[in-house]
Design an enzyme around this catalytic site. Structure first.
Site, PDB file in Angstrom:
ATOM      1  N   LYS A  40       0.825  -1.211   0.000  1.00 20.61           N
ATOM      2  CA  LYS A  40       0.000   0.000   0.000  1.00 20.61           C
ATOM      3  C   LYS A  40       0.855   1.256   0.000  1.00 20.61           C
ATOM      4  CE  LYS A  40      -4.261   1.672   2.122  1.00 20.61           C
ATOM      5  NZ  LYS A  40      -4.746   2.096   0.823  1.00 20.61           N
ATOM      6  N   GLY A  45       6.496   0.766   5.641  1.00 23.80           N
ATOM      7  CA  GLY A  45       7.400  -0.175   4.952  1.00 23.80           C
ATOM      8  C   GLY A  45       7.526   0.126   3.473  1.00 23.80           C
ATOM      9  N   CYS A  46       6.409   0.443   2.853  1.00 22.05           N
ATOM     10  CA  CYS A  46       6.411   0.719   1.409  1.00 22.05           C
ATOM     11  C   CYS A  46       7.160   2.016   1.111  1.00 22.05           C
ATOM     12  CB  CYS A  46       4.982   0.787   0.884  1.00 22.05           C
ATOM     13  SG  CYS A  46       4.095  -0.767   1.143  1.00 22.05           S
ATOM     14  N   THR A  47       7.007   2.995   1.995  1.00 22.53           N
ATOM     15  CA  THR A  47       7.714   4.261   1.829  1.00 22.53           C
ATOM     16  C   THR A  47       9.213   4.044   1.975  1.00 22.53           C
ATOM     17  OG1 THR A  47       5.795   5.487   2.645  1.00 22.53           O
ATOM     18  CG2 THR A  47       7.918   6.634   2.697  1.00 22.53           C
ATOM     19  N   ALA A  50      10.514   2.191  -1.252  1.00 18.79           N
ATOM     20  CA  ALA A  50      10.549   3.035  -2.450  1.00 18.79           C
ATOM     21  C   ALA A  50      11.572   4.163  -2.313  1.00 18.79           C
ATOM     22  CB  ALA A  50       9.157   3.596  -2.729  1.00 18.79           C
TER      23      ALA A  50
END
Length: 150
Positions: A40, A45-47, A50
């Site tokens: 998401k 974690g995704c931030t 990326a």
């Protein structure tokens, strides 16, 4: 879960990015392509993942890599995520999960004792000929670039 493995032909895909531009596997012929799936946009974690890829983007470019992020978020959510963190790579808004399903990264997950279906954080490194060179299932979000650029 992920049935694709090293040596398999990457699945053909076509999806729109945060700006409504189409991307497909054939667009990246002659380049190494990193397709990273994340659960998401704008979550911690995704931030971290990326941003680590963003911070190493020049190293990827120098080694003939293109990067594509993929989640089931809307184009609007992906655009907000990309703009906020100034990602130099497109984020596919795979709301119908066609790319996610093609790569086999959708399935049962567990979080805080609850089971649900979702995207498994997985990265595929595809070579210049469309063959999967590596599948990274144990993604280290803060040092993901190092896992790819060995």
């Amino acid at each position: 879960m992920t049935t694709l493995k090293k040596g398999d032909k990457a699945p053909h895909f076509s999806a729109l990015d945060q700006d409504g531009q189409a991307h497909q596997l054939a667009d990246y012929a002659g380049k190494k392509l990193v397709v990273f799936f994340y659960p998401k946009a704008s979550t911690p974690g995704c931030t971290a993942e990326a941003c680590d890829l963003r911070d190493n983007f020049e190293r990827f470019e120098a080694n003939n890599y293109a990067l594509l992020g993929v989640s089931a978020d809307s184009a609007k959510a992906q655009a907000k995520f990309k703009d906020k963190y100034e990602f130099p790579f497109p984020l596919l808004a795979d709301e119908d999960k066609s790319v996610i399903q093609a790569f086999g990264v959708w399935g049962p997950k567990k979080f805080m004792g609850k089971e649900y279906d979702g995207i498994h954080r997985t990265t595929f490194v595809i070579d210049e000929n469309g063959i999967i060179d590596e599948v990274i299932e144990k993604v280290k979000t803060k040092e993901h670039a190092a896992q790819i650029l060995k």
